[in-house]
Design a protein around this motif. Structure first.
Motif, mmCIF file in Angstrom:
data_model
loop_
_atom_site.group_PDB
_atom_site.id
_atom_site.type_symbol
_atom_site.label_atom_id
_atom_site.label_comp_id
_atom_site.label_asym_id
_atom_site.label_seq_id
_atom_site.Cartn_x
_atom_site.Cartn_y
_atom_site.Cartn_z
ATOM 1 N N ARG A 1 -25.736 20.945 7.940
ATOM 2 C CA ARG A 1 -24.621 20.621 6.974
ATOM 3 C C ARG A 1 -23.938 19.261 7.150
ATOM 4 N N THR B 1 -24.988 16.956 9.225
ATOM 5 C CA THR B 1 -25.825 15.608 8.970
ATOM 6 C C THR B 1 -25.909 15.238 7.646
ATOM 7 N N ALA B 2 -26.116 16.281 6.599
ATOM 8 C CA ALA B 2 -26.333 16.104 5.396
ATOM 9 C C ALA B 2 -25.057 15.245 4.663
ATOM 10 N N ASN C 1 -22.754 13.326 6.547
ATOM 11 C CA ASN C 1 -22.722 12.016 6.929
ATOM 12 C C ASN C 1 -23.607 11.177 6.505
ATOM 13 N N GLU C 2 -24.698 11.704 5.959
ATOM 14 C CA GLU C 2 -25.646 10.787 5.472
ATOM 15 C C GLU C 2 -25.538 10.640 3.885
ATOM 16 N N GLY C 3 -24.682 11.733 3.301
ATOM 17 C CA GLY C 3 -24.685 11.740 1.739
ATOM 18 C C GLY C 3 -25.964 12.139 1.121
ATOM 19 N N LYS C 4 -26.373 13.074 1.964
ATOM 20 C CA LYS C 4 -27.552 13.632 0.957
ATOM 21 C C LYS C 4 -27.753 14.910 0.889
ATOM 22 N N PRO C 5 -28.550 15.706 0.085
ATOM 23 C CA PRO C 5 -28.400 17.128 -0.128
ATOM 24 C C PRO C 5 -29.014 17.772 1.276
ATOM 25 N N GLN D 1 -32.678 17.858 1.520
ATOM 26 C CA GLN D 1 -33.419 16.833 1.882
ATOM 27 C C GLN D 1 -33.468 16.613 3.415
ATOM 28 N N ILE D 2 -32.193 16.752 4.025
ATOM 29 C CA ILE D 2 -32.314 16.778 5.527
ATOM 30 C C ILE D 2 -33.026 17.713 6.362
ATOM 31 N N ASP E 1 -35.835 19.003 4.940
ATOM 32 C CA ASP E 1 -37.303 18.763 4.519
ATOM 33 C C ASP E 1 -37.830 17.516 5.585
ATOM 34 N N ASN E 2 -36.865 16.637 5.923
ATOM 35 C CA ASN E 2 -37.073 15.463 6.739
ATOM 36 C C ASN E 2 -37.289 16.065 8.236
#
Length: 198
Positions: free
Chosen positions: A172, A174-175, A177-181, A184-185, A187-188
């Motif tokens: 959560r 990391t998501a 901080n990177e402005g991503k869902p 997606q984090i 999945d990466n």
């Protein structure tokens, strides 16, 4: 797609001039309508693409295989409400019509006074069905995303010795901080874990 009370763009498929006139009169009596007519279901997909109707009305003696196949082509990405007036029903006619994407199937009931109400019901049923389809697709997508997040938490728990809550909070954070869902984090992370695993 316009609502039933606005100007309707109607594509009429009917080889019979007298029968087509009944539909045209029914539409004209009850409100503004822009009508395009084709005499056969052949090339129906192209006609729908060109005219972009709000509703398709098919008027025929009985639904044959060709017309049902044409309906099936239209019911994909170019799906529209479809009303089918048939003079005589065939065995399994209604079932086959519904499978081909027909919203309203009317047997031996073509009268100018009935056309607009039947069209309005078909539009409402189509919109309700589309809403249910969209909800189902979203639910499936959400479930798939949750499974990916669960797997990513499992990887973090195993690799870093984190608790389930700590793994989730790390995903959560990391998501955010990177402005991503978060999906997606996750999945990466799974893609990297798979790559490192070989």
């Amino acid at each position: 797609m316009s609502s039933a009370s606005e100007r309707l763009r109607v594509l009429l498929v009917d080889p019979d001039d007298a029968r087509a006139l009944i539909v045209e009169q029914g539409l004209a009596q009850s409100g503004a309508c822009e009508l395009m007519r084709v005499k056969s279901g052949i090339g129906l997909y192209g006609a729908v693409e060109r005219f972009d109707p709000d509703v398709v009305i098919v008027d025929c003696d009985s639904p044959d295989r060709d017309i049902l196949e044409s309906m099936g082509e239209v019911s994909g990405e170019r799906a529209r409400p479809v009303v089918m007036f048939v003079e005589k029903d065939e065995p399994d006619g209604a079932r086959k019509a519904v499978q081909a994407g027909v919203s309203a199937y009317i047997v031996d009931g073509l009268a100018s006074s009935r056309v607009r109400p039947v069209v309005e019901v078909a539009i409402a049923r189509f919109q309700m069905y589309q809403g249910l389809q969209n909800e189902l697709a979203k639910a499936k997508s959400d479930l798939a995303a949750r499974k990916v997040v669960e797997k990513a938490k499992g990887v973090l728990m195993q690799q870093r010795g984190l608790s389930e809550e700590e793994a989730y909070q790390l995903l959560r954070k990391t998501a955010m901080n990177e402005g991503k869902p978060i999906f997606q984090i996750a999945d990466n992370l799974l893609a990297v874990a798979k790559l490192l695993k070989g």
